[in-house]
Design a protein around this motif. Sequence first.
Motif, mmCIF file in Angstrom:
data_model
loop_
_atom_site.group_PDB
_atom_site.id
_atom_site.type_symbol
_atom_site.label_atom_id
_atom_site.label_comp_id
_atom_site.label_asym_id
_atom_site.label_seq_id
_atom_site.Cartn_x
_atom_site.Cartn_y
_atom_site.Cartn_z
ATOM 1 N N ALA A 115 -2.690 20.955 87.456
ATOM 2 C CA ALA A 115 -3.925 20.374 87.714
ATOM 3 C C ALA A 115 -4.545 19.699 86.585
ATOM 4 O O ALA A 115 -4.924 18.586 86.156
ATOM 5 C CB ALA A 115 -4.906 20.776 88.641
ATOM 6 N N GLU A 116 -4.734 20.563 85.509
ATOM 7 C CA GLU A 116 -5.490 20.327 84.304
ATOM 8 C C GLU A 116 -4.473 19.205 83.392
ATOM 9 O O GLU A 116 -4.918 18.437 82.833
ATOM 10 C CB GLU A 116 -5.618 21.432 83.482
ATOM 11 N N TYR A 117 -3.282 19.549 83.385
ATOM 12 C CA TYR A 117 -2.315 18.610 82.464
ATOM 13 C C TYR A 117 -2.459 17.178 83.132
ATOM 14 O O TYR A 117 -2.698 16.246 82.380
ATOM 15 C CB TYR A 117 -0.985 19.258 82.909
ATOM 16 N N LYS A 125 -11.119 14.140 88.430
ATOM 17 C CA LYS A 125 -10.239 15.276 87.935
ATOM 18 C C LYS A 125 -9.762 16.081 89.306
ATOM 19 O O LYS A 125 -10.418 16.288 90.480
ATOM 20 C CB LYS A 125 -11.146 16.648 87.328
ATOM 21 N N LEU A 126 -8.536 16.512 89.143
ATOM 22 C CA LEU A 126 -7.749 17.280 90.228
ATOM 23 C C LEU A 126 -8.025 18.826 90.173
ATOM 24 O O LEU A 126 -8.225 19.406 89.088
ATOM 25 C CB LEU A 126 -6.116 17.175 89.866
ATOM 26 N N SER A 127 -8.101 19.450 91.216
ATOM 27 C CA SER A 127 -8.120 20.943 91.313
ATOM 28 C C SER A 127 -6.915 21.383 91.728
ATOM 29 O O SER A 127 -5.989 20.771 91.817
ATOM 30 C CB SER A 127 -9.201 21.445 92.282
ATOM 31 N N ILE A 285 3.924 18.111 93.527
ATOM 32 C CA ILE A 285 3.148 17.001 94.605
ATOM 33 C C ILE A 285 1.791 17.352 94.097
ATOM 34 O O ILE A 285 1.300 18.234 94.024
ATOM 35 C CB ILE A 285 3.695 17.392 96.090
ATOM 36 N N ALA A 286 1.119 16.125 93.805
ATOM 37 C CA ALA A 286 -0.253 16.128 93.612
ATOM 38 C C ALA A 286 -1.009 15.163 94.406
ATOM 39 O O ALA A 286 -0.756 14.059 94.445
ATOM 40 C CB ALA A 286 -0.608 15.654 91.943
ATOM 41 N N THR A 287 -2.078 15.435 95.180
ATOM 42 C CA THR A 287 -2.846 14.676 96.153
ATOM 43 C C THR A 287 -3.902 14.170 95.270
ATOM 44 O O THR A 287 -4.929 15.049 94.726
ATOM 45 C CB THR A 287 -3.215 15.480 97.020
ATOM 46 N N CYS A 288 -4.231 13.056 95.020
ATOM 47 C CA CYS A 288 -5.048 12.339 94.423
ATOM 48 C C CYS A 288 -6.043 11.656 95.206
ATOM 49 O O CYS A 288 -5.818 10.467 95.664
ATOM 50 C CB CYS A 288 -4.673 11.346 93.384
ATOM 51 N N ASP A 289 -7.030 12.147 95.659
ATOM 52 C CA ASP A 289 -7.892 11.726 96.747
ATOM 53 C C ASP A 289 -9.184 12.246 96.619
ATOM 54 O O ASP A 289 -9.654 13.125 97.254
ATOM 55 C CB ASP A 289 -7.088 12.489 98.046
ATOM 56 N N PRO A 290 -10.105 11.535 95.740
ATOM 57 C CA PRO A 290 -11.511 11.787 95.765
ATOM 58 C C PRO A 290 -12.401 11.758 96.809
ATOM 59 O O PRO A 290 -13.498 12.570 96.931
ATOM 60 C CB PRO A 290 -12.211 10.943 94.699
#
Length: 445
Positions: A115-117, A125-127, A285-290
């Motif tokens: 997430a930080e990368y 920002k992702l958690s 898999i990254a969910t980008c969904d603020p």
Amino acid sequence: MEKWKFQGNQGLKSSAVSVRGVFNVLMQSISKEKEVVRLCRVDPTDNPLFSADPVAAHAVSTAAHSGNFNCYPPTFGLPQARSAHLLDCRNWLVCELLVINGFHFDGNFRNRAIAEYLSRDLPNKLSAEDIYVTDGATQAIDIILPVFATPGANILLPRPGYPQYETRAALCGLEVRHFDLLPNSSWEVDIDSLEALADDKTVAMVLISPSNPCGNVFTYQHLKRVAETARKLGIFVISDEVYAHIAFGSNPFVPMGVFSSIAPVITLGSISKRWILPGWRFGWIATCDPHGIFQKTGIAANIESYMEITSDPPTFMQAAIPEILERINDEFYSKNLDITREAANALYERFKEIPSLICPHKPDGAMAVMVQINLSQIEGIADDVDFCVKLAKEESLLILPGVIVGLKNWLRVSFGLERSAIEEGLSRLKAFCLRHAKMSQQISA
């Protein structure tokens, strides 16, 4: 006569189109007189100038020799990968039991390292809760498509694209509709065709950025327009970013997650290309969904449910990921970009010398490019498959027919090799095209 009640699934056979499968077919056609040159697949380890950073091997070796990571990992990923803090199997097992019994842990128990990368390039920002680790990006595809494959649903795929999406969609009952990428407009999305394809059953679209197989890098403005179109259609974007940061032209790489406040984005990634580690089979898999749309619609819950019934990356690999992401320096990435840029430029210039082939866009990203065959200038060649089979037989040169990625009578050519192999391969390709050229073309050449 014996009768049995079982037989092979014909649907699986008809849907199983893959780069690997075509590679195996072409290998059966090669000439035995010449050494094989493989311009058909994108494996950066084929280029001896590419080598993994020693940090990666050290991280894996340390994790394996520690004896702390011989266990099964937890469902969503080992805390070592999902957190910047070091935990071994005994630590996380206690945490897992507490979670099962109703306790809640913050992001330290999740995939914070990844997430930080990814968050370095994102405004939102992702958690760690947004990250799920997978056995490479192919498994990420295999997980994501069934998550929203409701009866009658359809998905919009790019043409040309990556065949795994179509194969997986067929297996989980998703209808596929193809929107065009425009070769004479730097392979941008044909927004009009995208909108025309969508209906009330359309749920998602796929974008591969930087593009495999086209070799282009989408601009910030174009990606924003894609996001706005997705919002208008009420769909989310699956952004395949396996080639993230492999951009060596005038357009910088822009993650689709930058626009997740416009439309929700699911990003797929892996360590295969940028880190030169395709055989290690690690992805995410990254969910980008603020705005929390995936939570409200049940997509996030479905991803978690699927993760509970699928396989995990090796535990010691997960333990090594924080060090790989955090300690490899920019010099490693810059050197590999310089090598890739030089190979891409050499390939593009050589194509100008080859009759009957047209490369409409100079590659500025990823590791492959699309080239059109002018069949009107060639004799004895029926289509792109025939072209590639005869090329393998006559020249021991392997190139992927474009029909595999959605464009008939085109070729997908990899430049993920050292320059000498590219030069040799394109010399053979030129000889093949001259040999099969119509008389008028031979005279002009």
